[in-house]
Enzyme design. Sequence first.
Site, short mmCIF file in Angstrom:
data_model
loop_
_atom_site.label_atom_id
_atom_site.label_comp_id
_atom_site.label_asym_id
_atom_site.label_seq_id
_atom_site.Cartn_x
_atom_site.Cartn_y
_atom_site.Cartn_z
N ARG A 54 -0.38 -8.76 13.54
CA ARG A 54 -0.97 -7.77 12.63
C ARG A 54 -1.78 -8.47 11.54
O ARG A 54 -2.84 -7.99 11.13
CB ARG A 54 0.13 -6.89 12.03
CG ARG A 54 0.66 -5.88 13.06
CD ARG A 54 2.07 -5.41 12.77
NE ARG A 54 2.19 -4.67 11.54
CZ ARG A 54 3.35 -4.44 10.93
NH1 ARG A 54 4.48 -4.92 11.43
NH2 ARG A 54 3.39 -3.74 9.83
N ARG A 67 11.14 -0.15 11.14
CA ARG A 67 10.07 0.03 12.11
C ARG A 67 10.19 -0.97 13.26
O ARG A 67 10.53 -2.13 13.05
CB ARG A 67 8.71 -0.15 11.43
CG ARG A 67 8.30 1.07 10.64
CD ARG A 67 7.12 0.82 9.75
NE ARG A 67 6.02 0.09 10.37
CZ ARG A 67 4.85 -0.10 9.78
NH1 ARG A 67 4.64 0.38 8.57
NH2 ARG A 67 3.90 -0.77 10.38
N LYS A 91 0.83 -1.21 0.00
CA LYS A 91 0.00 0.00 0.00
C LYS A 91 0.86 1.26 0.00
O LYS A 91 0.65 2.17 -0.81
CB LYS A 91 -0.94 0.00 1.23
CG LYS A 91 -1.82 -1.23 1.33
CD LYS A 91 -2.71 -1.20 2.57
CE LYS A 91 -1.98 -1.24 3.89
NZ LYS A 91 -1.27 -2.51 4.17
N ARG A 132 -9.69 0.28 8.78
CA ARG A 132 -9.24 -1.05 9.17
C ARG A 132 -10.31 -1.82 9.91
O ARG A 132 -10.08 -2.97 10.31
CB ARG A 132 -8.02 -0.91 10.09
CG ARG A 132 -6.69 -1.23 9.40
CD ARG A 132 -5.60 -0.98 10.40
NE ARG A 132 -4.35 -1.61 10.18
CZ ARG A 132 -3.29 -1.01 9.62
NH1 ARG A 132 -3.39 0.20 9.14
NH2 ARG A 132 -2.14 -1.64 9.55
N ARG A 142 11.81 -4.69 5.08
CA ARG A 142 11.42 -3.30 4.75
C ARG A 142 12.25 -2.27 5.51
O ARG A 142 12.52 -2.42 6.69
CB ARG A 142 9.94 -3.13 5.12
CG ARG A 142 9.49 -1.69 5.20
CD ARG A 142 8.00 -1.56 5.13
NE ARG A 142 7.28 -2.09 6.27
CZ ARG A 142 5.95 -2.15 6.34
NH1 ARG A 142 5.20 -1.72 5.34
NH2 ARG A 142 5.36 -2.64 7.39
#
Length: 220
Positions: A172, A161, A13, A88, A127
């Site tokens: 998650r 992160r 996203k 969400r 990431r």
Amino acid sequence: MNIILLGPPGAGKGTQAERLVASRGMVQMSTGDMLRAEKNAGTELGDRIKAVMDAGELVSDEIVSALIDNCLAALKPEQGAIFDGYPRTAAQAGTLDEILGNNGRRLDHVIELHVDEDKLVTRIVGRYTCATCGAGYHDMFKQPKVAGTCDVCGGHEFKRRADDNEQTVRTRMAEYRAKTAPVIPIYEARGILTRIDGMADIDTVSAAIAAVLDGTQTKA
Ligand code: ADP
Ligand code: AMP
């Protein structure tokens, strides 16, 4: 044009939102980024948010909807919004309709990035972002053209992160399945949802999204 990019953590996203901002002048509204900013501000609210985010759970609907409400009100009428990581929950989807309506806007497209969950851990654990401008990278799938230098701003500092670890990712994903996936049929019933193969390479996904926004692809 106002759109939602929907999909589990690591679906792509943010990567696709970054490209739409650059190519179409749209504005990315990432509740994750807004919450991280609040967390880093070290306020009492930030400390409460940090505990929830670090556990991989969802922050309350009231908090995130208030953040979106403030940001949308600040947009110029000609600027399109890309909702990334919001809504969400079904409650957030209802609130988004109200907020858009209050701002004289409507939702044009919901793009679901359909991905293979087993592959997402690799995407998330690899990431990282530029600490200066926020451009996104990946250890395997999207390295800077010159090692150690951001393609966008030339910065040399990068960060990862706190919640991008395997343990938190599992929570998650479970949150996504239980609370976010149920919003898909809501938008499907309204005829504004398009499902795209998010496992394709980054350029192919961008092209598929462009086809939806330009009206050259049929809806799911
Ligand atoms: P999200 O915002 O949905 O959580 P990101 O856009 O941050 O996901 O993508 C997660 C990681 O996967 C990033 O490091 C990004 O560079 C990489 N990535 C995104 N899309 C793809 C893709 N289509 N193929 C391979 N890697 C991707
Ligand atoms: P993201 O950057 O979208 O991966 O979000 C990181 C974390 O922020 C999530 O795991 C949640 O804890 C929180 N978060 C982001 N967006 C929302 C939202 N719309 N509703 C609830 N929590 C959110």
